[in-house]
Design an enzyme around this catalytic site. Structure first.
Site, PDB file in Angstrom:
ATOM      1  N   GLY A 191      24.757  26.117   2.860  1.00 23.25           N
ATOM      2  CA  GLY A 191      25.140  25.776   4.307  1.00 23.25           C
ATOM      3  C   GLY A 191      26.421  26.652   4.704  1.00 23.25           C
ATOM      4  N   LEU A 201      21.425  12.931   0.439  1.00 22.51           N
ATOM      5  CA  LEU A 201      20.732  13.808   1.402  1.00 22.51           C
ATOM      6  C   LEU A 201      20.668  13.464   2.784  1.00 22.51           C
ATOM      7  CD1 LEU A 201      17.512  14.989  -0.841  1.00 22.51           C
ATOM      8  CD2 LEU A 201      19.964  16.088  -0.767  1.00 22.51           C
ATOM      9  N   GLN A 258      33.748  19.616 -10.187  1.00 24.18           N
ATOM     10  CA  GLN A 258      34.431  20.152  -8.887  1.00 24.18           C
ATOM     11  C   GLN A 258      35.223  18.946  -8.215  1.00 24.18           C
ATOM     12  OE1 GLN A 258      30.104  20.971  -7.300  1.00 24.18           O
ATOM     13  NE2 GLN A 258      31.198  20.277  -5.625  1.00 24.18           N
ATOM     14  N   GLY A 295      21.140  18.126   7.355  1.00 27.08           N
ATOM     15  CA  GLY A 295      21.521  19.357   7.032  1.00 27.08           C
ATOM     16  C   GLY A 295      21.127  20.025   5.691  1.00 27.08           C
ATOM     17  N   HIS A 296      20.761  19.166   4.800  1.00 30.47           N
ATOM     18  CA  HIS A 296      20.136  19.454   3.626  1.00 30.47           C
ATOM     19  C   HIS A 296      18.655  20.117   3.608  1.00 30.47           C
ATOM     20  CE1 HIS A 296      23.159  16.919   1.425  1.00 30.47           C
ATOM     21  NE2 HIS A 296      23.471  17.937   0.891  1.00 30.47           N
ATOM     22  N   MET A 317      27.281  17.528   9.617  1.00 29.23           N
ATOM     23  CA  MET A 317      26.600  16.403   8.967  1.00 29.23           C
ATOM     24  C   MET A 317      27.229  16.830   7.387  1.00 29.23           C
ATOM     25  SD  MET A 317      22.841  16.087  10.190  1.00 29.23           S
ATOM     26  CE  MET A 317      22.660  15.662  11.768  1.00 29.23           C
TER      27      MET A 317
HETATM   28  O1  PAF Z   1      27.904  22.031  -1.597  1.00 30.05           O
HETATM   29  C1  PAF Z   1      27.528  21.145  -2.633  1.00 30.05           C
HETATM   30  O2  PAF Z   1      26.830  20.133  -2.411  1.00 30.05           O
HETATM   31  C2  PAF Z   1      28.208  21.471  -3.976  1.00 30.05           C
HETATM   32  O3  PAF Z   1      29.070  21.971  -3.922  1.00 30.05           O
HETATM   33  C3  PAF Z   1      27.073  22.373  -4.939  1.00 30.05           C
HETATM   34  C4  PAF Z   1      26.741  23.727  -4.262  1.00 30.05           C
HETATM   35  C5  PAF Z   1      25.392  21.781  -4.855  1.00 30.05           C
HETATM   36  C6  PAF Z   1      27.544  22.407  -6.027  1.00 30.05           C
HETATM   37  O4  PAF Z   1      27.740  21.238  -6.808  1.00 30.05           O
END
Ligand code: PAF
Length: 195
Positions: free
Chosen positions: A144, A30, A58, A33-34, A181
Protein backbone atom coordinates in the site's frame (compact mmCIF):
# COMPACT_ATOMS: atom_id res chain seq x y z
CA UNK A 1 -8.33 -21.94 -0.19
CA UNK A 2 -5.20 -23.67 1.09
CA UNK A 3 -3.83 -22.66 4.47
CA UNK A 4 -0.17 -23.42 5.18
CA UNK A 5 1.20 -23.03 8.67
CA UNK A 6 4.67 -24.37 8.07
CA UNK A 7 7.37 -23.38 5.62
CA UNK A 8 8.04 -26.87 4.21
CA UNK A 9 4.45 -27.56 3.14
CA UNK A 10 4.20 -24.09 1.62
CA UNK A 11 7.41 -24.75 -0.32
CA UNK A 12 5.98 -28.01 -1.68
CA UNK A 13 2.95 -26.10 -2.98
CA UNK A 14 5.17 -23.37 -4.44
CA UNK A 15 7.40 -25.89 -6.27
CA UNK A 16 4.37 -27.34 -8.00
CA UNK A 17 3.40 -23.97 -9.51
CA UNK A 18 4.58 -22.15 -12.61
CA UNK A 19 3.29 -18.80 -13.90
CA UNK A 20 2.96 -15.57 -11.97
CA UNK A 21 2.57 -15.53 -8.20
CA UNK A 22 1.21 -12.36 -6.60
CA UNK A 23 1.96 -11.83 -2.94
CA UNK A 24 0.30 -9.59 -0.37
CA UNK A 25 2.11 -9.72 3.00
CA UNK A 26 -0.10 -8.66 5.92
CA UNK A 27 -0.26 -8.72 9.68
CA UNK A 28 -3.96 -9.64 9.55
CA UNK A 29 -6.90 -7.57 10.84
CA UNK A 30 -7.78 -7.31 7.20
CA UNK A 31 -9.76 -4.37 5.83
CA UNK A 32 -10.76 -3.06 2.42
CA UNK A 33 -7.28 -1.62 1.92
CA UNK A 34 -5.81 -5.13 2.08
CA UNK A 35 -8.59 -6.42 -0.14
CA UNK A 36 -7.69 -3.90 -2.81
CA UNK A 37 -4.10 -5.25 -2.87
CA UNK A 38 -5.44 -8.78 -3.08
CA UNK A 39 -7.85 -7.94 -5.89
CA UNK A 40 -5.05 -6.28 -7.84
CA UNK A 41 -2.97 -9.40 -7.42
CA UNK A 42 -5.83 -11.63 -8.53
CA UNK A 43 -6.36 -9.46 -11.61
CA UNK A 44 -2.68 -9.51 -12.59
CA UNK A 45 -1.31 -12.86 -11.47
CA UNK A 46 -2.06 -16.56 -11.96
CA UNK A 47 -2.00 -17.28 -8.21
CA UNK A 48 -2.34 -15.09 -5.15
CA UNK A 49 -0.68 -15.75 -1.81
CA UNK A 50 -1.56 -13.77 1.31
CA UNK A 51 0.59 -14.07 4.42
CA UNK A 52 -0.62 -13.26 7.92
CA UNK A 53 2.13 -12.80 10.48
CA UNK A 54 2.20 -10.26 13.29
CA UNK A 55 5.92 -9.63 13.13
CA UNK A 56 7.32 -9.06 16.63
CA UNK A 57 10.59 -7.72 15.20
CA UNK A 58 8.99 -4.56 13.80
CA UNK A 59 7.40 -3.46 17.09
CA UNK A 60 9.73 -1.29 19.12
CA UNK A 61 7.15 -1.16 21.89
CA UNK A 62 5.85 -4.32 23.58
CA UNK A 63 2.49 -2.69 24.46
CA UNK A 64 1.93 -1.84 20.80
CA UNK A 65 2.67 -5.48 19.91
CA UNK A 66 0.30 -6.82 22.58
CA UNK A 67 -2.53 -4.53 21.51
CA UNK A 68 -2.16 -5.19 17.78
CA UNK A 69 -5.58 -6.48 16.63
CA UNK A 70 -5.79 -10.23 16.03
CA UNK A 71 -8.90 -11.17 14.04
CA UNK A 72 -7.72 -14.41 12.48
CA UNK A 73 -11.11 -16.14 12.20
CA UNK A 74 -12.69 -13.16 10.44
CA UNK A 75 -9.60 -12.83 8.25
CA UNK A 76 -9.91 -16.46 7.11
CA UNK A 77 -13.60 -16.00 6.30
CA UNK A 78 -12.87 -12.86 4.32
CA UNK A 79 -10.05 -14.48 2.36
CA UNK A 80 -12.18 -17.54 1.69
CA UNK A 81 -14.95 -15.31 0.33
CA UNK A 82 -12.40 -13.66 -1.97
CA UNK A 83 -11.30 -17.08 -3.25
CA UNK A 84 -7.66 -16.61 -2.34
CA UNK A 85 -5.46 -19.49 -3.50
CA UNK A 86 -3.16 -19.67 -0.50
CA UNK A 87 -2.84 -18.21 2.97
CA UNK A 88 0.57 -18.58 4.62
CA UNK A 89 0.39 -18.16 8.38
CA UNK A 90 3.69 -19.22 9.92
CA UNK A 91 4.43 -19.35 13.64
CA UNK A 92 6.87 -17.04 15.36
CA UNK A 93 9.13 -20.06 16.04
CA UNK A 94 9.21 -20.95 12.34
CA UNK A 95 10.11 -17.43 11.26
CA UNK A 96 12.51 -16.66 14.09
CA UNK A 97 14.05 -19.85 15.44
CA UNK A 98 16.20 -19.24 18.53
CA UNK A 99 19.33 -19.98 16.47
CA UNK A 100 18.63 -17.12 14.05
CA UNK A 101 21.12 -14.20 14.17
CA UNK A 102 20.75 -12.49 10.79
CA UNK A 103 18.81 -9.33 10.06
CA UNK A 104 18.25 -7.28 6.90
CA UNK A 105 18.72 -3.55 7.29
CA UNK A 106 18.28 -0.65 4.90
CA UNK A 107 20.60 2.07 6.12
CA UNK A 108 19.47 5.39 4.63
CA UNK A 109 15.76 5.77 3.95
CA UNK A 110 14.97 4.10 7.28
CA UNK A 111 16.59 6.77 9.41
CA UNK A 112 14.08 9.60 9.34
CA UNK A 113 10.28 10.05 9.72
CA UNK A 114 8.79 6.84 11.18
CA UNK A 115 12.29 5.43 11.55
CA UNK A 116 13.06 8.22 14.00
CA UNK A 117 9.97 7.78 16.14
CA UNK A 118 10.03 3.95 16.01
CA UNK A 119 13.70 2.90 16.30
CA UNK A 120 14.32 -0.53 14.78
CA UNK A 121 10.90 -0.68 13.12
CA UNK A 122 12.11 -0.77 9.53
CA UNK A 123 14.84 -3.27 10.34
CA UNK A 124 12.05 -5.57 11.47
CA UNK A 125 10.05 -4.88 8.31
CA UNK A 126 12.93 -5.50 5.87
CA UNK A 127 13.98 -8.65 7.74
CA UNK A 128 10.54 -10.23 7.67
CA UNK A 129 9.73 -9.13 4.11
CA UNK A 130 13.06 -10.51 2.83
CA UNK A 131 12.37 -13.81 4.62
CA UNK A 132 8.82 -13.97 3.24
CA UNK A 133 10.09 -13.17 -0.27
CA UNK A 134 12.58 -16.05 0.00
CA UNK A 135 9.87 -18.46 1.12
CA UNK A 136 6.99 -17.34 -1.11
CA UNK A 137 9.14 -16.55 -4.15
CA UNK A 138 6.54 -14.30 -5.70
CA UNK A 139 6.88 -12.73 -9.13
CA UNK A 140 4.89 -9.68 -7.98
CA UNK A 141 4.35 -8.22 -4.50
CA UNK A 142 1.69 -5.68 -3.57
CA UNK A 143 2.24 -2.90 -1.02
CA UNK A 144 0.00 0.00 0.00
CA UNK A 145 1.04 3.58 -0.71
CA UNK A 146 -0.42 4.41 2.73
CA UNK A 147 2.87 3.21 4.22
CA UNK A 148 4.85 5.39 1.87
CA UNK A 149 8.19 5.11 3.65
CA UNK A 150 7.84 1.33 3.97
CA UNK A 151 7.10 1.08 0.25
CA UNK A 152 10.21 3.09 -0.70
CA UNK A 153 12.38 1.03 1.62
CA UNK A 154 11.06 -2.26 0.20
CA UNK A 155 11.67 -1.00 -3.35
CA UNK A 156 15.24 -0.10 -2.33
CA UNK A 157 15.79 -3.49 -0.68
CA UNK A 158 14.51 -5.36 -3.75
CA UNK A 159 17.00 -3.45 -5.94
CA UNK A 160 19.91 -3.71 -3.53
CA UNK A 161 19.48 -7.43 -2.83
CA UNK A 162 18.56 -8.32 -6.43
CA UNK A 163 15.21 -9.90 -5.67
CA UNK A 164 13.56 -10.79 -8.97
CA UNK A 165 10.20 -9.41 -7.86
CA UNK A 166 8.07 -6.60 -9.27
CA UNK A 167 6.81 -4.36 -6.47
CA UNK A 168 3.35 -3.00 -7.27
CA UNK A 169 2.34 0.10 -5.28
CA UNK A 170 -1.39 0.24 -4.48
CA UNK A 171 -3.47 3.37 -3.88
CA UNK A 172 -4.53 4.30 -0.34
CA UNK A 173 -8.15 3.50 0.51
CA UNK A 174 -9.94 5.85 2.90
CA UNK A 175 -12.89 5.67 5.25
CA UNK A 176 -15.78 8.09 4.60
CA UNK A 177 -14.21 10.54 7.07
CA UNK A 178 -11.05 10.65 4.96
CA UNK A 179 -8.99 8.60 7.43
CA UNK A 180 -6.71 6.14 5.64
CA UNK A 181 -7.83 2.55 6.26
CA UNK A 182 -5.51 0.79 8.69
CA UNK A 183 -5.71 -2.25 10.97
CA UNK A 184 -4.72 0.02 13.85
CA UNK A 185 -7.81 2.21 13.38
CA UNK A 186 -9.65 -0.44 15.42
CA UNK A 187 -7.69 0.74 18.44
CA UNK A 188 -8.55 4.45 18.06
CA UNK A 189 -10.95 6.15 20.47
CA UNK A 190 -13.54 8.35 18.72
CA UNK A 191 -11.59 11.41 19.90
CA UNK A 192 -8.34 10.13 18.44
CA UNK A 193 -10.10 9.10 15.26
CA UNK A 194 -11.37 12.69 14.92
CA UNK A 195 -7.87 14.10 15.56
O1 PAF B 1 2.56 -3.31 6.21
C1 PAF B 1 2.49 -4.30 6.97
O2 PAF B 1 1.39 -4.77 7.31
C2 PAF B 1 3.77 -4.93 7.50
O3 PAF B 1 4.75 -3.98 7.75
C3 PAF B 1 4.30 -6.05 6.58
C4 PAF B 1 4.72 -5.50 5.22
C5 PAF B 1 3.25 -7.12 6.41
C6 PAF B 1 5.54 -6.70 7.22
O4 PAF B 1 5.24 -7.27 8.45
Amino acid sequence: MKIFKDIESFRDWRKSKTGTIGFAPTMGALHDGHLSLIEKSQKNCDFTVVSIFINPLQFNNIEDFKSYPDTIEEDFKLLESKKIDVVFIPSKEAMYPKSSTTIVEETKLSNNLEGESRPGHFKGVTTIVAKLFNIVQPTHAFFGEKDAQQLRIIQRMVKDLNFDIEIIPCETLREESGLAMSSRNENLSSENRQK
